[in-house]
Scaffold this motif. Structure first.
Motif, PDB file in Angstrom:
ATOM      1  N   PHE A  90       0.949  -1.244  -0.027  1.00 36.25           N
ATOM      2  CA  PHE A  90      -0.056   0.079   0.043  1.00 36.25           C
ATOM      3  C   PHE A  90       0.984   1.175  -0.017  1.00 36.25           C
ATOM      4  N   ASN A  91       0.596   2.376  -0.671  1.00 37.77           N
ATOM      5  CA  ASN A  91       1.319   3.558  -0.637  1.00 37.77           C
ATOM      6  C   ASN A  91       1.538   4.259   0.781  1.00 37.77           C
ATOM      7  N   TYR A  92       0.645   3.730   1.671  1.00 39.44           N
ATOM      8  CA  TYR A  92       0.431   4.442   3.112  1.00 39.44           C
ATOM      9  C   TYR A  92       0.805   2.888   4.018  1.00 39.44           C
ATOM     10  N   GLN A  93       2.072   2.604   4.493  1.00 42.04           N
ATOM     11  CA  GLN A  93       2.172   1.362   4.966  1.00 42.04           C
ATOM     12  C   GLN A  93       1.844   1.207   6.417  1.00 42.04           C
ATOM     13  N   ASP A  94       1.157   2.427   7.191  1.00 40.77           N
ATOM     14  CA  ASP A  94       0.688   2.317   8.235  1.00 40.77           C
ATOM     15  C   ASP A  94      -1.012   1.888   8.086  1.00 40.77           C
ATOM     16  N   PHE A  95      -1.337   1.550   6.905  1.00 46.96           N
ATOM     17  CA  PHE A  95      -2.776   1.361   6.548  1.00 46.96           C
ATOM     18  C   PHE A  95      -3.313   0.377   7.500  1.00 46.96           C
ATOM     19  N   ALA A 124       3.170  -9.584   8.326  1.00 44.19           N
ATOM     20  CA  ALA A 124       2.835  -8.206   7.836  1.00 44.19           C
ATOM     21  C   ALA A 124       2.073  -8.290   6.518  1.00 44.19           C
ATOM     22  N   LYS A 125       1.002  -8.719   6.674  1.00 42.14           N
ATOM     23  CA  LYS A 125      -0.177  -8.841   5.566  1.00 42.14           C
ATOM     24  C   LYS A 125      -1.677  -9.056   5.972  1.00 42.14           C
ATOM     25  N   VAL A 126      -2.534  -8.600   4.997  1.00 38.48           N
ATOM     26  CA  VAL A 126      -3.711  -8.823   5.492  1.00 38.48           C
ATOM     27  C   VAL A 126      -4.398  -9.774   4.468  1.00 38.48           C
ATOM     28  N   THR A 127      -5.319 -10.429   4.925  1.00 40.04           N
ATOM     29  CA  THR A 127      -6.050 -11.476   3.917  1.00 40.04           C
ATOM     30  C   THR A 127      -7.286 -10.952   3.895  1.00 40.04           C
ATOM     31  N   PHE A 128      -7.886 -10.865   2.541  1.00 36.91           N
ATOM     32  CA  PHE A 128      -9.313 -10.477   2.144  1.00 36.91           C
ATOM     33  C   PHE A 128     -10.140 -11.594   1.453  1.00 36.91           C
ATOM     34  N   LEU A 129     -11.119 -11.624   1.623  1.00 35.92           N
ATOM     35  CA  LEU A 129     -12.266 -12.510   0.873  1.00 35.92           C
ATOM     36  C   LEU A 129     -12.757 -11.456  -0.135  1.00 35.92           C
ATOM     37  N   SER A 130     -12.696 -12.106  -1.396  1.00 35.74           N
ATOM     38  CA  SER A 130     -13.078 -11.319  -2.845  1.00 35.74           C
ATOM     39  C   SER A 130     -14.418 -11.567  -3.000  1.00 35.74           C
ATOM     40  N   TYR A 131     -15.358 -10.628  -3.268  1.00 36.47           N
ATOM     41  CA  TYR A 131     -16.492 -10.814  -3.874  1.00 36.47           C
ATOM     42  C   TYR A 131     -16.660 -10.266  -5.287  1.00 36.47           C
ATOM     43  N   SER A 132     -15.526 -10.107  -5.778  1.00 41.73           N
ATOM     44  CA  SER A 132     -15.469  -9.660  -7.061  1.00 41.73           C
ATOM     45  C   SER A 132     -14.153 -10.738  -7.910  1.00 41.73           C
ATOM     46  N   THR A 133     -14.506 -10.708  -9.238  1.00 41.64           N
ATOM     47  CA  THR A 133     -13.375 -11.182  -9.982  1.00 41.64           C
ATOM     48  C   THR A 133     -12.733 -10.421 -11.034  1.00 41.64           C
ATOM     49  N   GLY A 134     -11.320 -10.506 -11.239  1.00 43.27           N
ATOM     50  CA  GLY A 134     -10.655  -9.457 -11.991  1.00 43.27           C
ATOM     51  C   GLY A 134      -9.128  -9.499 -11.768  1.00 43.27           C
ATOM     52  N   LYS A 135      -8.525  -8.208 -12.200  1.00 40.68           N
ATOM     53  CA  LYS A 135      -7.142  -7.882 -12.108  1.00 40.68           C
ATOM     54  C   LYS A 135      -7.117  -6.711 -11.057  1.00 40.68           C
ATOM     55  N   LEU A 136      -6.525  -6.951  -9.948  1.00 37.99           N
ATOM     56  CA  LEU A 136      -6.233  -5.726  -9.039  1.00 37.99           C
ATOM     57  C   LEU A 136      -5.008  -5.397  -9.330  1.00 37.99           C
ATOM     58  N   GLN A 137      -4.969  -4.206  -9.995  1.00 43.38           N
ATOM     59  CA  GLN A 137      -3.764  -3.480 -10.427  1.00 43.38           C
ATOM     60  C   GLN A 137      -3.052  -2.577  -9.367  1.00 43.38           C
ATOM     61  N   ASN A 138      -1.603  -2.240  -9.551  1.00 40.81           N
ATOM     62  CA  ASN A 138      -1.244  -1.298  -8.884  1.00 40.81           C
ATOM     63  C   ASN A 138      -1.650   0.009  -8.839  1.00 40.81           C
ATOM     64  N   ASN A 139      -1.773   0.883  -7.719  1.00 38.68           N
ATOM     65  CA  ASN A 139      -2.274   2.187  -7.957  1.00 38.68           C
ATOM     66  C   ASN A 139      -3.708   2.580  -7.910  1.00 38.68           C
ATOM     67  N   LYS A 140      -4.461   1.144  -7.511  1.00 40.95           N
ATOM     68  CA  LYS A 140      -5.901   1.338  -7.298  1.00 40.95           C
ATOM     69  C   LYS A 140      -6.361   1.779  -5.799  1.00 40.95           C
ATOM     70  N   GLY A 141      -7.270   2.629  -5.690  1.00 38.81           N
ATOM     71  CA  GLY A 141      -7.852   3.166  -4.592  1.00 38.81           C
ATOM     72  C   GLY A 141      -8.315   2.106  -3.425  1.00 38.81           C
ATOM     73  N   PHE A 142      -8.050   1.909  -2.330  1.00 38.92           N
ATOM     74  CA  PHE A 142      -8.750   1.190  -1.374  1.00 38.92           C
ATOM     75  C   PHE A 142      -9.566   2.047  -0.597  1.00 38.92           C
TER      76      PHE A 142
END
Length: 318
Positions: A90-95, A124-142
């Motif tokens: 993440f661009n903000y590593q204390d997220f 040092a990681k977060v596990t997510f469950l996805s409700y979507s399908t696709g490619k999550l690219q760099n520089n995309k907002g969370f």
């Protein structure tokens, strides 16, 4: 004459020279979310090389948390399956400090939806469950509703971009994800001569719009980011409310997001786009912003022509 904020990028500037679209009512926007400080400085120089008297908007990325550092530029996600993102991706590593298990995340302008299932501080990681399908690219907002209120207003990159705006005496600096008047006062400590355009794209900004209008002459309603905070069906109501507030206070208003979205790939707009553009330009706003349409779209010149041809038609009717 109303103004057009046209975003530069690989399309407008690098493929289509600015001289092919330029007139005195265009403000050239640099999206500070894309590229390094060095890349963005080269954009400023190229704009000034092509149009020496060009008016430039440095649009700060603000405290929008974005994906970063994916090895191949993206990760594959699949509905119903879990995936991990490391803290340093993440661009903000204390997220991670602001996250809780069960949080719902809207990513990539609400195209993707995830749920936080686990935060592993040791790995040092977060596990997510996805409700979507696709490619999550760099520089995309969370985006997680309510989290932005606890983040610093200016990230380090914002401060670096303000230094560039000061160095080149840019006409405008756009403040993203403004929450209240205190955020604007903080930014003013760093900005030397540029006019501030305060972007209203959070629920907090809507709630504090009167005090924000006391601090600036210009605001911009980013309907895309605002929708992630209030819900897409609430955007028309809030847009009308903010415009009325701004006009009553004699402030200048820009509107942004998907005015000519179809023209990223097609040389002519759809009927709903033309009708919305026409009606929007008659509401008393100061201008609109084109984003992907001119930055990466296939028909940036045609997009600019549609906006000014519509303005010409409106003027002829008077």
């Amino acid at each position: 004459m109303k103004k057009l904020i046209a975003t530069v990028g690989p399309s407008l500037l690098h493929t289509i020279p600015l001289k092919e679209v330029h007139n005195e009512n265009i403000i050239y926007r640099i999206n500070g979310a894309h590229g390094t400080i060095e890349n963005i400085e080269s954009y400023i120089r190229e704009i000034k090389n092509q149009i020496p008297n060009a008016k430039i908007l440095m649009d700060l990325p603000g405290n929008k948390v974005r994906t970063a550092n994916f090895e191949y530029g993206f990760i594959e996600i699949e509905e119903g399956k879990k995936f991990d993102i490391y803290f340093n991706q993440f661009n903000y590593q204390d997220f991670f400090k602001h996250l809780k298990v069960g949080n719902i995340v809207l990513a990539n302008d609400s195209i993707f939806r995830f749920e936080i299932k686990h935060i592993d501080y040791e790995m040092a990681k977060v596990t997510f469950l996805s409700y979507s399908t696709g490619k999550l690219q760099n520089n995309k907002g969370f985006h997680i509703r309510g989290v932005s209120s606890n983040l610093p207003f200016l990230f380090e990159k914002d401060k670096g971009l303000i230094e560039l705006a000061n160095k080149y005496n840019l006409e405008y600096v756009g403040l993203s994800f403004v929450r209240n008047e205190k955020d604007i006062k903080e930014a003013k400590k760093f900005i030397q001569s540029s006019e501030i355009i305060a972007k209203v794209e959070t629920l907090s900004a809507v709630e504090n719009v009167d005090k924000i209008l006391d601090e600036v002459e210009y605001i911009l309603i980013d309907r895309g980011d605002l929708s992630t905070d209030v819900g897409i069906l609430e955007v028309p109501k809030y847009q009308k409310y903010i415009i009325e507030k701004a006009l009553f206070s004699n402030r200048r208003v820009f509107l942004a997001t998907q005015f000519l979205k179809s023209m990223e790939y097609n040389p002519i707009p759809t009927f709903p786009e033309v009708i919305d553009l026409y009606n929007t330009l008659k509401t008393g706003i100061y201008g609109i912003q084109l984003s992907e349409e001119t930055a990466v779209g296939k028909y940036p010149k045609e997009c600019v022509d549609v906006v000014f041809d519509t303005l010409k038609k409106i003027k002829e009717e008077k």
